[in-house]
Every structure is written in structure tokens, then in C-alpha cells.
Write a protein that holds these residues in place. Structure first.
Motif, short mmCIF file in Angstrom:
data_model
loop_
_atom_site.label_atom_id
_atom_site.label_comp_id
_atom_site.label_asym_id
_atom_site.label_seq_id
_atom_site.Cartn_x
_atom_site.Cartn_y
_atom_site.Cartn_z
N HIS A 149 0.82 -1.23 -0.05
CA HIS A 149 0.01 -0.04 -0.29
C HIS A 149 0.87 1.28 -0.13
O HIS A 149 0.58 2.19 -0.88
CB HIS A 149 -0.91 0.04 1.02
CG HIS A 149 -2.03 1.13 1.20
ND1 HIS A 149 -3.09 1.16 2.41
CD2 HIS A 149 -2.38 2.12 0.34
CE1 HIS A 149 -3.92 2.11 1.72
NE2 HIS A 149 -3.43 2.62 0.72
N ILE A 167 -11.69 5.49 9.66
CA ILE A 167 -12.14 4.86 8.39
C ILE A 167 -10.62 4.71 7.77
O ILE A 167 -10.77 3.76 6.97
CB ILE A 167 -12.90 5.93 7.25
CG1 ILE A 167 -13.58 5.00 6.19
CG2 ILE A 167 -12.16 7.08 7.00
CD1 ILE A 167 -14.46 3.98 6.59
N ARG A 168 -9.80 5.32 8.02
CA ARG A 168 -8.21 5.22 7.47
C ARG A 168 -7.89 3.93 8.11
O ARG A 168 -7.21 3.02 7.11
CB ARG A 168 -7.36 6.37 7.60
CG ARG A 168 -6.02 6.06 7.22
CD ARG A 168 -5.16 7.31 7.46
NE ARG A 168 -4.88 7.69 8.92
CZ ARG A 168 -4.11 8.60 9.57
NH1 ARG A 168 -3.46 9.45 8.56
NH2 ARG A 168 -3.88 8.63 10.78
N TYR A 171 -9.58 0.92 6.09
CA TYR A 171 -9.10 0.95 4.92
C TYR A 171 -7.77 0.28 4.98
O TYR A 171 -7.55 -0.54 4.07
CB TYR A 171 -9.29 2.51 4.52
CG TYR A 171 -8.32 2.77 3.15
CD1 TYR A 171 -8.66 2.30 2.04
CD2 TYR A 171 -7.31 3.77 3.14
CE1 TYR A 171 -8.22 2.61 0.68
CE2 TYR A 171 -6.76 3.90 2.18
CZ TYR A 171 -7.25 3.51 0.91
OH TYR A 171 -6.60 3.97 -0.23
N GLN A 172 -6.81 1.05 5.81
CA GLN A 172 -5.30 0.17 5.57
C GLN A 172 -5.31 -1.24 5.95
O GLN A 172 -4.57 -2.11 5.30
CB GLN A 172 -4.69 1.09 6.64
CG GLN A 172 -4.21 2.59 6.19
CD GLN A 172 -3.52 3.22 7.25
OE1 GLN A 172 -3.67 2.95 8.40
NE2 GLN A 172 -2.85 4.57 6.88
N ILE A 175 -6.97 -3.36 3.27
CA ILE A 175 -5.91 -3.45 2.00
C ILE A 175 -4.98 -4.43 2.28
O ILE A 175 -4.43 -5.41 1.85
CB ILE A 175 -5.39 -2.21 1.61
CG1 ILE A 175 -6.33 -1.35 0.92
CG2 ILE A 175 -4.13 -2.36 0.74
CD1 ILE A 175 -5.77 -0.14 0.46
N GLY A 243 -12.70 -4.70 7.41
CA GLY A 243 -11.97 -4.02 6.64
C GLY A 243 -11.72 -5.02 5.17
O GLY A 243 -12.04 -4.42 4.23
N ILE A 247 -12.87 -3.96 1.40
CA ILE A 247 -12.02 -3.58 0.29
C ILE A 247 -12.48 -4.71 -0.73
O ILE A 247 -12.49 -4.21 -1.91
CB ILE A 247 -10.54 -4.18 0.67
CG1 ILE A 247 -10.13 -3.05 1.72
CG2 ILE A 247 -9.74 -3.90 -0.61
CD1 ILE A 247 -10.18 -1.58 1.37
N ILE A 259 -7.97 1.47 -5.44
CA ILE A 259 -8.58 1.37 -4.29
C ILE A 259 -7.36 2.12 -3.42
O ILE A 259 -7.68 2.98 -2.42
CB ILE A 259 -8.89 0.13 -3.59
CG1 ILE A 259 -10.33 -0.51 -4.71
CG2 ILE A 259 -9.16 0.04 -2.27
CD1 ILE A 259 -10.37 -1.84 -4.25
N CYS A 264 -10.08 10.31 0.73
CA CYS A 264 -10.63 9.96 2.22
C CYS A 264 -12.32 10.18 2.15
O CYS A 264 -13.15 9.31 2.60
CB CYS A 264 -10.33 10.96 3.30
SG CYS A 264 -11.08 10.70 5.01
N ILE A 267 -13.78 7.16 0.32
CA ILE A 267 -13.75 6.07 1.24
C ILE A 267 -15.06 6.00 2.08
O ILE A 267 -15.67 5.09 2.36
CB ILE A 267 -12.54 5.72 1.80
CG1 ILE A 267 -11.31 5.65 0.94
CG2 ILE A 267 -12.49 4.59 2.73
CD1 ILE A 267 -9.94 5.82 1.72
N PHE A 271 -18.04 3.61 2.05
CA PHE A 271 -18.64 2.83 3.36
C PHE A 271 -19.82 3.13 3.87
O PHE A 271 -20.62 2.05 4.21
CB PHE A 271 -17.59 3.17 4.60
CG PHE A 271 -17.63 2.20 5.71
CD1 PHE A 271 -16.98 1.06 5.41
CD2 PHE A 271 -18.42 2.63 6.69
CE1 PHE A 271 -17.43 -0.01 6.79
CE2 PHE A 271 -18.36 1.76 7.91
CZ PHE A 271 -18.01 0.51 7.89
#
Length: 276
Positions: A149, A167-168, A171-172, A175, A243, A247, A259, A264, A267, A271
Motif C-alpha cells: 500500500h 475509516i483510514r 481501509y489500511q 487492504i 476491512g 475492500i 482502491i 478519504c 472511502i 463505506f
């Protein structure tokens, strides 16, 4: 890619199985002076006597488990180069280091000496019972997912609010979980799946989605979805499952590289549709 295994150095510096901070500094300085500084900065808020030394001594006094960690790490390291092409377009400059840290984490995808680096803390791996080959593989593959990533996407985008940070993180980790499954060649693989974990997550998927969305909208912490020291309804790391499926939902519309570079706002909007 460079593999650095300090297992023999750990045995050399701590033959009695008793941790000493000055001895540790000598040991870690052999690996990297920058690693010494990084570990100390990361653990600055820890209570060394209460939170760190007992975990380290527990590991040092279980030489059989340390040997298993070493064996698992060596086995995975030998086959790892053959898996990397499933994710990366070309060879990547990456150091993977098995070391004794200050409870900085079982796995830590970071930068050291201006190089992508994965740090694997033997003391945390033993504490979490992640020393068998399957668990170790999942741990390493997951951290490689973070490196992917960072290499191809917008891993460090700015998050100014609790909502954006939550949310980050989802998301991280999502992935990284998808990358982990790609490296494993198993689209249903979760290294967290012990004692019915995956079955519980699947059965409670709708409520998990709605709870996470509710917390985002109400600016409530989502930390209990992540980390072995936390739990959501008695289950740790539920955010990794959420998560991952988020994804996979996005992959119906975007490529994985697309993706990895989403904003942000996008995303968050996606979501809300996914969990609503």
C-alpha cells in the motif's frame, strides 16, 4: 529483499534468560542505531517495568518457543521470494528483521535507514502465540500488504478527525488483509481465524457493519475493533474482517491500485453505501 534474523544474537546477549536494558541497547545497536532510537521513541509511554520487561523475560525463558519462532521465520523466508511477484510488479527494496524489541509489536511495517522495513518482535510473537508457521506467515504477509500500500498507494493520507482516522485504519488494514490473501493464494484466509473467529464474524457481519458506521457518524472510538489488547463483543481484531470485506466490495468497482489511491471522502462515501 533482505532477511535479517537476530535469533542467534538474542541467545548470545541473553544467555541467562534475564532482560537488562543496557544489554539490550548493545544488542540492538548491532542491528541498527536507528532501530534503537525508533524502538525507544515508540515505547516512550510504556511502563518499562510493568508493561515491557515481564513480556520480554517470558519470551527469553521459553527457549523452545523462541526456537520455533526462528524455525518458522526461516521456513517462510526461504519461500517468500517466490510469492512476492503475486503482489509486486518488480523486485522491491525491503528489509525483514526478526528481533527482540520493547514490545513495539509483533509486526511493524515501517521505514528504517530510508528503506521499507518489516520489524518482527519475537517477544510479542511469543506472547500472542503466533510462532507456528501458519501464524507467522499471516503476520509477515499482512505487513507486506502495508508495504504494498505504501509503495503503490496513498497510505499516509491526512486524517484530521476521529471519523477520518477510524475509516483510514479500517481501509489500511482491509487492504493489508486482501494482500495477505493474495500472497496466500486463498481468498478466504484470515490468520486471526482461531476458536470460531471467522464464523462469528460472518454470522454477525450486518451488525458489525452498522456498529462501525454508527461510531463513525457519532465520532466514537473504534479502537476495540483493532489490536490483540482490545475486543469487540469478546472478539479481537474484528476490524480486520470488516476491512477485508469492505475492500472486496470496492473491488467490484475499482482495481486494487485504484482502491489504494482513493481519497478519504470517497472511502467514507463508499463505506456508508456498503454498511448502510
Amino acid at each position: 529483499m533482505k532477511i535479517i534474523n537476530t535469533y542467534e544474537s538474542i541467545l548470545k546477549y541473553f544467555p541467562s534468560g534475564k532482560f537488562d536494558i543496557s544489554t539490550w541497547k548493545s544488542y540492538i545497536s548491532e542491528v541498527s542505531l536507528n532501530l534503537l532510537e525508533k524502538c525507544e521513541q515508540d515505547s516512550a509511554e510504556y511502563d518499562l517495568d510493568k508493561d515491557v520487561i515481564p513480556v520480554i523475560n517470558n519470551a527469553l525463558n521459553q527457549k523452545d518457543k523462541m526456537q520455533i519462532v526462528n524455525s518458522s521465520f526461516t521456513t517462510i523466508s526461504d519461500v517468500l521470494p517466490d510469492n512476492m511477484h503475486n503482489l509486486f510488479d518488480s523486485d522491491i527494496e525491503l528489509d525483514i528483521i526478526l528481533y527482540l524489541g520493547l514490545c513495539n509489536g509483533a509486526g511493524w511495517a515501517t521505514t528504517l535507514n530510508n528503506k521499507n522495513t518489516i520489524l518482527l518482535g519475537i517477544e510479542k510473537i511469543i506472547e500472542l502465540n503466533w510462532y507456528d508457521i501458519d501464524s507467522m506467515q499471516g503476520l509477515i504477509f499482512h505487513e507486506i500488504g502495508h508495504i504494498w500500500h505504501k509503495t503503490y498507494g496513498n497510505f499516509y493520507y491526512n486524517a484530521a478527525s476521529i471519523k477520518e482516522k477510524s475509516i483510514r485504519q479500517l481501509y489500511q488494514e482491509g487492504i493489508a488483509m486482501v494482500c495477505e490473501q493474495i500472497l496466500c493464494n486463498d481468498n478466504n484466509y484470515f490468520h486471526q481465524n482461531k476458536n470460531g473467529w471467522l464464523d462469528w464474524c460472518q454470522k454477525n457481519e450486518i451488525s458489525i457493519k452498522k456498529e462501525y458506521l454508527n461510531r463513525l457518524n457519532n465520532k466514537v472510538s473504534t479502537q476495540d475493533f483493532f489490536g490483540d489488547w482490545c475486543d469487540y463483543q469478546g472478539h479481537s481484531d474484528v476490524g480486520y474482517y470488516l476491512g477485508c470485506i469492505f475492500i472486496k466490495y470496492l473491488q467490484q468497482k475499482y482495481s486494487l491500485i485504484e482502491i489504494a489511491n482513493l481519497s478519504c471522502n470517497t472511502i467514507l462515501n463508499e463505506f456508508e453505501i456498503f454498511a448502510g
